[in-house]
Design an enzyme around this catalytic site. Sequence first.
Site, PDB file in Angstrom:
ATOM      1  N   GLY A  17       0.773  -1.244   0.000  1.00 22.98           N
ATOM      2  CA  GLY A  17       0.000   0.000   0.000  1.00 22.98           C
ATOM      3  C   GLY A  17       0.798   1.285   0.000  1.00 22.98           C
ATOM      4  O   GLY A  17       0.298   2.312   0.453  1.00 22.98           O
ATOM      5  N   ILE A  97      -6.822  -9.752 -11.912  1.00 21.73           N
ATOM      6  CA  ILE A  97      -7.245  -9.361 -13.256  1.00 21.73           C
ATOM      7  C   ILE A  97      -8.761  -9.203 -13.223  1.00 21.73           C
ATOM      8  O   ILE A  97      -9.474 -10.084 -12.736  1.00 21.73           O
ATOM      9  CB  ILE A  97      -6.799 -10.415 -14.284  1.00 21.73           C
ATOM     10  CG1 ILE A  97      -5.263 -10.425 -14.327  1.00 21.73           C
ATOM     11  CG2 ILE A  97      -7.389 -10.106 -15.659  1.00 21.73           C
ATOM     12  CD1 ILE A  97      -4.668 -11.427 -15.279  1.00 21.73           C
ATOM     13  N   LEU A  98      -9.222  -8.070 -13.694  1.00 22.45           N
ATOM     14  CA  LEU A  98     -10.661  -7.788 -13.667  1.00 22.45           C
ATOM     15  C   LEU A  98     -11.255  -8.033 -15.054  1.00 22.45           C
ATOM     16  O   LEU A  98     -10.586  -7.821 -16.066  1.00 22.45           O
ATOM     17  CB  LEU A  98     -10.885  -6.340 -13.217  1.00 22.45           C
ATOM     18  CG  LEU A  98     -10.407  -6.074 -11.770  1.00 22.45           C
ATOM     19  CD1 LEU A  98     -10.276  -4.580 -11.496  1.00 22.45           C
ATOM     20  CD2 LEU A  98     -11.354  -6.729 -10.762  1.00 22.45           C
ATOM     21  N   ASN A 112      -5.104   2.704 -13.165  1.00 21.61           N
ATOM     22  CA  ASN A 112      -4.126   1.737 -12.654  1.00 21.61           C
ATOM     23  C   ASN A 112      -2.743   2.351 -12.780  1.00 21.61           C
ATOM     24  O   ASN A 112      -2.522   3.238 -13.611  1.00 21.61           O
ATOM     25  CB  ASN A 112      -4.191   0.444 -13.482  1.00 21.61           C
ATOM     26  CG  ASN A 112      -3.254  -0.625 -12.949  1.00 21.61           C
ATOM     27  OD1 ASN A 112      -3.115  -0.797 -11.729  1.00 21.61           O
ATOM     28  ND2 ASN A 112      -2.589  -1.351 -13.842  1.00 21.61           N
ATOM     29  N   HIS A 114       1.163   1.025 -13.447  1.00 22.33           N
ATOM     30  CA  HIS A 114       1.898  -0.166 -13.874  1.00 22.33           C
ATOM     31  C   HIS A 114       3.393   0.148 -13.846  1.00 22.33           C
ATOM     32  O   HIS A 114       3.806   1.189 -14.374  1.00 22.33           O
ATOM     33  CB  HIS A 114       1.455  -0.568 -15.287  1.00 22.33           C
ATOM     34  CG  HIS A 114       2.113  -1.816 -15.753  1.00 22.33           C
ATOM     35  ND1 HIS A 114       1.780  -3.055 -15.259  1.00 22.33           N
ATOM     36  CD2 HIS A 114       3.123  -2.021 -16.632  1.00 22.33           C
ATOM     37  CE1 HIS A 114       2.543  -3.971 -15.841  1.00 22.33           C
ATOM     38  NE2 HIS A 114       3.373  -3.362 -16.675  1.00 22.33           N
ATOM     39  N   SER A 141       3.804   3.849 -15.432  1.00 24.87           N
ATOM     40  CA  SER A 141       2.751   4.462 -16.247  1.00 24.87           C
ATOM     41  C   SER A 141       1.438   4.474 -15.467  1.00 24.87           C
ATOM     42  O   SER A 141       1.066   3.459 -14.869  1.00 24.87           O
ATOM     43  CB  SER A 141       2.512   3.631 -17.515  1.00 24.87           C
ATOM     44  OG  SER A 141       3.703   3.398 -18.227  1.00 24.87           O
ATOM     45  N   THR A 146      -9.026  -0.517 -19.108  1.00 22.38           N
ATOM     46  CA  THR A 146     -10.004  -1.029 -20.074  1.00 22.38           C
ATOM     47  C   THR A 146     -10.027  -2.550 -19.924  1.00 22.38           C
ATOM     48  O   THR A 146      -9.340  -3.094 -19.055  1.00 22.38           O
ATOM     49  CB  THR A 146      -9.608  -0.634 -21.510  1.00 22.38           C
ATOM     50  OG1 THR A 146      -8.312  -1.191 -21.768  1.00 22.38           O
ATOM     51  CG2 THR A 146      -9.587   0.869 -21.703  1.00 22.38           C
ATOM     52  N   ASP A 150      -3.469  -4.048 -18.743  1.00 19.11           N
ATOM     53  CA  ASP A 150      -2.383  -3.068 -18.886  1.00 19.11           C
ATOM     54  C   ASP A 150      -2.346  -2.415 -20.271  1.00 19.11           C
ATOM     55  O   ASP A 150      -1.277  -2.008 -20.738  1.00 19.11           O
ATOM     56  CB  ASP A 150      -1.015  -3.714 -18.590  1.00 19.11           C
ATOM     57  CG  ASP A 150      -0.927  -4.252 -17.168  1.00 19.11           C
ATOM     58  OD1 ASP A 150      -1.587  -3.692 -16.271  1.00 19.11           O
ATOM     59  OD2 ASP A 150      -0.203  -5.249 -16.960  1.00 19.11           O
TER      60      ASP A 150
END
Length: 222
Positions: A17, A97-98, A112, A114, A141, A146, A150
């Site tokens: 975190g 992973i969504l 997100n 990355h 990044s 979406t 990534d």
Amino acid sequence: MSAASRLALAVLISGRGSNMAAIAHACQTDQIHARIARVIADRPEAGGIALAHKLGLETELVAFRAYAGQAAFEQALATAIDASGAQLVVLAGFMRILSSQFAQRYAGAMLNIHPALLPKFRGLHTHERALQARESMHGASVHFVTGELDAGPVILQARVPVMPGDTPDSLSARVQRHEHIIYPKVIGWIAARRLRLAGDVVYFDDRPLREPLLDSQGELAP
Ligand code: GRF
């Protein structure tokens, strides 16, 4: 300005975190006009839960293993996010992973970070892979999420040099220092309504971003 006018964030974590803490600090010191409405973890072992408590933040556990599968887990996650009143979902070291349905539900309202210069090194073990590929520059990044892992439109990147003798750990630590700068910065832009996603185009100050912005020592270029 009142708390109610601040952009409400749901910050999703799986690990220690440190990005969540950097975002909390930016909110609490008024660097950005946002507030963390809730920190949501997908595993009880996440060190970030205790850190969030220390920072006075509300936390909720939506443990992946407590659900029958991905769909039930995502339903519980969406319920927790929506109940928090969050206007922006911030994935901060969230290691799940969504589905594309989930990404669609929060289209333009989920970010997100990355640890690589996307589109290079999507997926895991980015620091090891950058070292193996003998990259001279690496980085991080911030992008809209979406349905493809990534691969959402990149907003802001920090470039970090790879030093002789770097290990994955030393490189990761250098990259993380920049993550802690660029993630709050992007959230601040969204809170200030300077940034939005329309279709797959990012608009910054009402101009389409043709390439990601670059954060170099606090200065934006181009
Ligand atoms: C960060 O390196 C981030 O780029 C990646 O996961 C890590 C999370 O670190 N997505 P922390 O939990 O914020 O310290």
